[in-house]
Design a protein around this motif. Structure first.
Motif, PDB file in Angstrom:
ATOM      1  N   VAL A  64     -50.017  19.016   9.090  1.00  0.00           N
ATOM      2  CA  VAL A  64     -50.026  19.244   7.645  1.00  0.00           C
ATOM      3  C   VAL A  64     -49.406  20.606   7.319  1.00  0.00           C
ATOM      4  O   VAL A  64     -48.586  20.732   6.400  1.00  0.00           O
ATOM      5  CB  VAL A  64     -51.462  19.171   7.095  1.00  0.00           C
ATOM      6  N   VAL A  94     -46.128  20.845   4.983  1.00  0.00           N
ATOM      7  CA  VAL A  94     -46.230  21.513   3.682  1.00  0.00           C
ATOM      8  C   VAL A  94     -45.282  22.704   3.626  1.00  0.00           C
ATOM      9  O   VAL A  94     -44.652  22.974   2.592  1.00  0.00           O
ATOM     10  CB  VAL A  94     -47.683  21.935   3.402  1.00  0.00           C
ATOM     11  N   SER A 108     -41.063  15.021   4.900  1.00  0.00           N
ATOM     12  CA  SER A 108     -42.141  16.001   5.054  1.00  0.00           C
ATOM     13  C   SER A 108     -43.383  15.577   4.285  1.00  0.00           C
ATOM     14  O   SER A 108     -44.514  15.759   4.757  1.00  0.00           O
ATOM     15  CB  SER A 108     -41.676  17.377   4.585  1.00  0.00           C
ATOM     16  N   ALA A 117     -46.953  14.987   5.974  1.00  0.00           N
ATOM     17  CA  ALA A 117     -48.151  15.694   5.501  1.00  0.00           C
ATOM     18  C   ALA A 117     -49.270  14.714   5.166  1.00  0.00           C
ATOM     19  O   ALA A 117     -50.448  14.974   5.458  1.00  0.00           O
ATOM     20  CB  ALA A 117     -47.797  16.543   4.277  1.00  0.00           C
TER      21      ALA A 117
END
Length: 350
Positions: free
Chosen positions: A244, A248, A332, A336
């Motif tokens: 994550v 992020v 992404s 995430a």
């Protein structure tokens, strides 16, 4: 074209998000010793790695449940066969006990009587019915020339030993174990993917992969040697959190190349503790541990190299497209989301 690629990224990433995707294998440690025509077999299983039904059955059997103990004993006699000079050894007494040292384990001890002292011995195992199709055993078989390690699982159900010759080192089996561990460790692969999203050059990829390799090799070695210990209940959520964090970071676009290197190194140390679970639960010591550590570490690096070699052309191609930033953000975001799902599952449902 870029939207189609974004859809492919998201679909592929979603397939990784199944509850059991982090690791699909459980590993037991068997020790087989011979005294004349008596053969002793001891299998140690980490209960947290097993299917829940099997773990509950073994727990009750180890705690004195008579019916459960009989079921486990019968399964042991059915799933483990030892032959000497091609003749089956006669099943004997089974003892089932548990231990709470470290992670809870079940220990199955099994004695057999053979017609003669072994020259050639064959150990056959197939625990699919009880422990699942992906289960494997690392068996240590001792002879007067030393001990060797053999991996028994989907690829091979039999280990053959000739007691008149030196035992093999078994390092190749641990190389294979390392390759399988990284290629079925989807959380580790997803972390690498998060690091490499948006990579536009071979040298940037090489720097990230080298840093990750150095970091996880350090903690893998320290943990396997017993110098560092962290419970899986802490390590596994941290691995999910690392996914994550990096994903992020990709979305926010913060930090320079050296920041990415630092993040890779720090979280690589955490991932090394996750790799080490495959060895520390086996309680190896001495030269068998050294052989296992060298072979397993080499296997992890080989598996990682294979995964990157497959993904790198696509990553570099996507990075060269005009819509690469949009595609990188889409990928992404998907990464995430998967990492967050794993984090919550590992904290709440372990």
């Amino acid at each position: 074209m870029s939207l189609r690629w974004s859809g492919i990224w998201i679909l592929w990433l979603a397939l990784l998000a199944s509850p059991g995707a982090a690791h699909v294998t459980a590993t037991g440690l068997a020790v087989l010793s011979v005294d004349g025509n008596t053969v002793s077999y001891r299998l140690t299983l980490v209960l947290a790695e097993l299917p829940s039904e099997a773990a509950q059955l073994l727990t009750r059997a180890a705690n004195g449940g008579r019916g459960e103990a009989e079921r486990v004993s019968e399964a042991l006699r059915q799933h483990v066969t030892i032959l000497v000079e091609g003749e089956h050894c006669r099943p004997g007494r089974v003892v089932i006990r548990g231990t709470d040292v470290g992670e809870p384990k079940a220990i199955l001890e099994y004695g057999l009587q053979c017609q003669r002292a072994p020259g050639a011995l064959d150990l056959e195992e197939d625990w699919t019915d009880l422990l699942g199709p992906h289960y494997r055993t690392i068996a240590t078989i001792a002879t007067r020339h030393g001990s060797g390690e053999y991996v028994l699982g989907e690829q091979s159900r039999r280990a053959s030993v000739y007691f008149g010759a030196p035992a093999p080192s078994g390092i190749i089996g641990f190389v294979r174990l390392g390759v399988e561990h990284i290629l079925t460790g989807y959380d580790h692969l997803l972390f690498l993917l998060a690091l490499l999203i948006g990579a536009s050059s071979f040298w940037r990829v090489l720097g990230i992969v080298t840093t990750f390799t150095l970091a996880h090799s350090i903690t893998l070695s320290l943990a396997a040697l017993g110098l560092v210990h962290a419970p899986s209940s802490v390590v596994e959520p941290l691995i999910a959190a690392s996914i994550v964090w990096v994903a992020v970071g990709n979305l926010l676009g913060q930090g320079g190349p050296w920041d990415r290197v630092a993040v890779t190194f720090v979280f690589g140390l955490v991932h090394g503790l996750g790799f080490a679970d495959a060895l520390t639960s086996l309680a190896l010591a001495g030269w068998p541990l050294v052989r296992a550590l060298v072979g397993f570490n080499l296997g992890v690096e080989l598996g990682q190299a294979v995964a990157i070699a497959v993904a790198l052309p696509a990553l570099l191609y996507v990075g060269s497209l005009a819509r690469a930033p949009l595609m990188a953000r889409s990928a992404s975001a998907a990464v995430a989301a998967i990492g967050a799902y794993w984090f919550v599952a590992r904290v709440l449902f372990r």
